[in-house]
Design an enzyme around this catalytic site. Structure first.
Site, PDB file in Angstrom:
ATOM      1  N   ASP A  96       0.814  -1.211   0.000  1.00 16.46           N
ATOM      2  CA  ASP A  96       0.000   0.000   0.000  1.00 16.46           C
ATOM      3  C   ASP A  96       0.851   1.265   0.000  1.00 16.46           C
ATOM      4  O   ASP A  96       0.377   2.340  -0.374  1.00 16.46           O
ATOM      5  CB  ASP A  96      -0.930  -0.003   1.212  1.00 16.46           C
ATOM      6  CG  ASP A  96      -1.945   1.128   1.175  1.00 16.46           C
ATOM      7  OD1 ASP A  96      -2.647   1.246   0.156  1.00 16.46           O
ATOM      8  OD2 ASP A  96      -2.024   1.895   2.152  1.00 16.46           O
TER       9      ASP A  96
ATOM     10  N   MET B  72      -8.046   5.622   3.188  1.00 16.06           N
ATOM     11  CA  MET B  72      -8.252   6.818   2.362  1.00 16.06           C
ATOM     12  C   MET B  72      -7.089   7.105   1.419  1.00 16.06           C
ATOM     13  O   MET B  72      -7.142   8.065   0.647  1.00 16.06           O
ATOM     14  CB  MET B  72      -8.464   8.039   3.269  1.00 16.06           C
ATOM     15  CG  MET B  72      -9.772   8.016   4.044  1.00 16.06           C
ATOM     16  SD  MET B  72     -11.226   8.040   2.953  1.00 16.06           S
ATOM     17  CE  MET B  72     -10.988   9.561   2.060  1.00 16.06           C
ATOM     18  N   ARG B  73      -6.057   6.277   1.469  1.00 16.41           N
ATOM     19  CA  ARG B  73      -4.880   6.559   0.651  1.00 16.41           C
ATOM     20  C   ARG B  73      -5.220   6.585  -0.840  1.00 16.41           C
ATOM     21  O   ARG B  73      -4.753   7.442  -1.589  1.00 16.41           O
ATOM     22  CB  ARG B  73      -3.783   5.528   0.928  1.00 16.41           C
ATOM     23  CG  ARG B  73      -2.418   5.970   0.407  1.00 16.41           C
ATOM     24  CD  ARG B  73      -1.407   4.833   0.541  1.00 16.41           C
ATOM     25  NE  ARG B  73      -1.214   4.418   1.896  1.00 16.41           N
ATOM     26  CZ  ARG B  73      -0.293   4.925   2.713  1.00 16.41           C
ATOM     27  NH1 ARG B  73       0.511   5.870   2.282  1.00 16.41           N
ATOM     28  NH2 ARG B  73      -0.166   4.476   3.945  1.00 16.41           N
ATOM     29  N   ALA B  74      -6.043   5.640  -1.293  1.00 12.50           N
ATOM     30  CA  ALA B  74      -6.379   5.567  -2.711  1.00 12.50           C
ATOM     31  C   ALA B  74      -7.091   6.833  -3.179  1.00 12.50           C
ATOM     32  O   ALA B  74      -6.790   7.369  -4.259  1.00 12.50           O
ATOM     33  CB  ALA B  74      -7.239   4.336  -2.992  1.00 12.50           C
TER      34      ALA B  74
END
Length: 317
Positions: free
Chosen positions: A164, A245-247
């Site tokens: 990730d 929430m990274r995406a």
């Protein structure tokens, strides 16, 4: 005389890979690129070509290849024993992470890298440097770099939390189109036969690409994103069941970089959908039906003889 690196703009058949690299250079905060796929598909050649494209005598752009078996001292640095013995003073022998500052740190078979080393370099990438603690010596080492790792999933996987941390992910496959393969052969043989002449033939396109990337980096902070697009990104990530929430954040950042590369100051919905696969490739938990996947591959396949994107991009990649 050292053989010049293969020109970035001469590489064909790897358009998605090249786009991911360019976006990571335009906005290093994207977090680098993970490259999966076949051996012999030109991954290292492409990354070296990008570093060569951006390198100049005024502003060097380092390319550092980190071996899988590198020791902690080799990666982080150590006390220079020769200076310590001969001059009775402590001086840092620069490690690979510090050498990659403001450039590219490239790791082939990143999935085989020691977990401890991997954690250290990811922390350095996130913080822009690290503290080197050696034999009473404490020194801060600047280390802002673009992390590019390659791996063959058949030889092992990355831990999910490490996977990730790579902002973008692309799968590089051997070209299936006859014309593309023939063009690759033709260009490679021309390069091997007369490398200086081959590089000279692409000198102008290399300069144009260099200018486009540098301009995009300048424009990036001016690119605006309409609030309605945040909702579209959120819906897209929910559809793909992306964790955290990274995406969401990375899709917006990548779309901004793509808009800047196309010399635009506003993100469009097309930008969002064009870059989203690069962010969601290793985060999506939604499996597309086979027919949809095949249709998507046809839609995004490059032109056989020109290696272009089917997009509004103002430059051929």
């Amino acid at each position: 005389m050292r053989k010049p690196y293969y020109p970035f703009t001469a590489i064909c058949g790897q358009d998605e890979f090249k786009l991911a690299l360019l976006l990571a250079v335009i906005d290093p905060s994207l977090g680098g690129v993970l490259v999966m796929g076949d051996k012999g598909a030109g991954k290292t050649t492409t990354v070296r070509a990008l570093a060569s494209l951006l390198h100049n005598s005024v502003q060097p752009f380092p390319f550092v290849n980190l071996p899988v078996g590198a020791s902690e001292d080799r990666v982080l640095g150590s006390v220079d024993l020769e200076i310590l013995i001969n001059e009775k003073r402590e001086e840092v022998r620069q490690g690979l992470l510090a050498a990659a500052h403001e450039g590219i740190l490239y790791i082939d078979e990143v999935n085989l890298l020691n977990d401890y080393i991997m954690d250290m370099l990811l922390d350095a990438a996130a913080s822009g440097g690290y503290h080197l603690e050696r034999d009473g010596l404490s020194a801060w080492q600047d280390s802002r770099f673009i992390l590019i790792g390659t791996m063959n999933p058949e030889e092992g996987s990355l831990r999910p939390q490490l996977l990730d941390r790579f902002g973008l992910c692309v799968t590089v496959s051997t070209p299936a189109a006859t014309d593309v393969r023939a063009n690759i052969i033709r260009r490679r043989l021309a390069y091997d036969t007369a490398p200086q002449e081959f590089v000279h033939a692409y000198a102008e396109t290399e300069r144009e690409m260099n200018r486009a990337v540098n301009l995009a980096r300048t424009l990036l902070t001016q690119v605006v994103t309409d609030d309605s697009l945040y909702t579209a990104v959120a819906d897209l990530c929910l559809e793909h069941r992306a964790e955290g929430m990274r995406a969401d954040i990375l899709i917006v950042k990548a779309a901004r970089a793509y808009a800047a590369f196309n010399n635009r100051l506003a993100v469009t919905v097309n930008d969002i959908h064009h870059v989203a696969p690069l962010v969601l490739a290793h985060r999506s938990r939604k499996t597309a039906p086979p027919e949809n996947r095949q249709q998507r591959q046809r839609e995004h396949s490059p032109s056989p003889d020109r290696g272009e994107y089917h997009t509004e991009s103002r430059m051929k990649i």
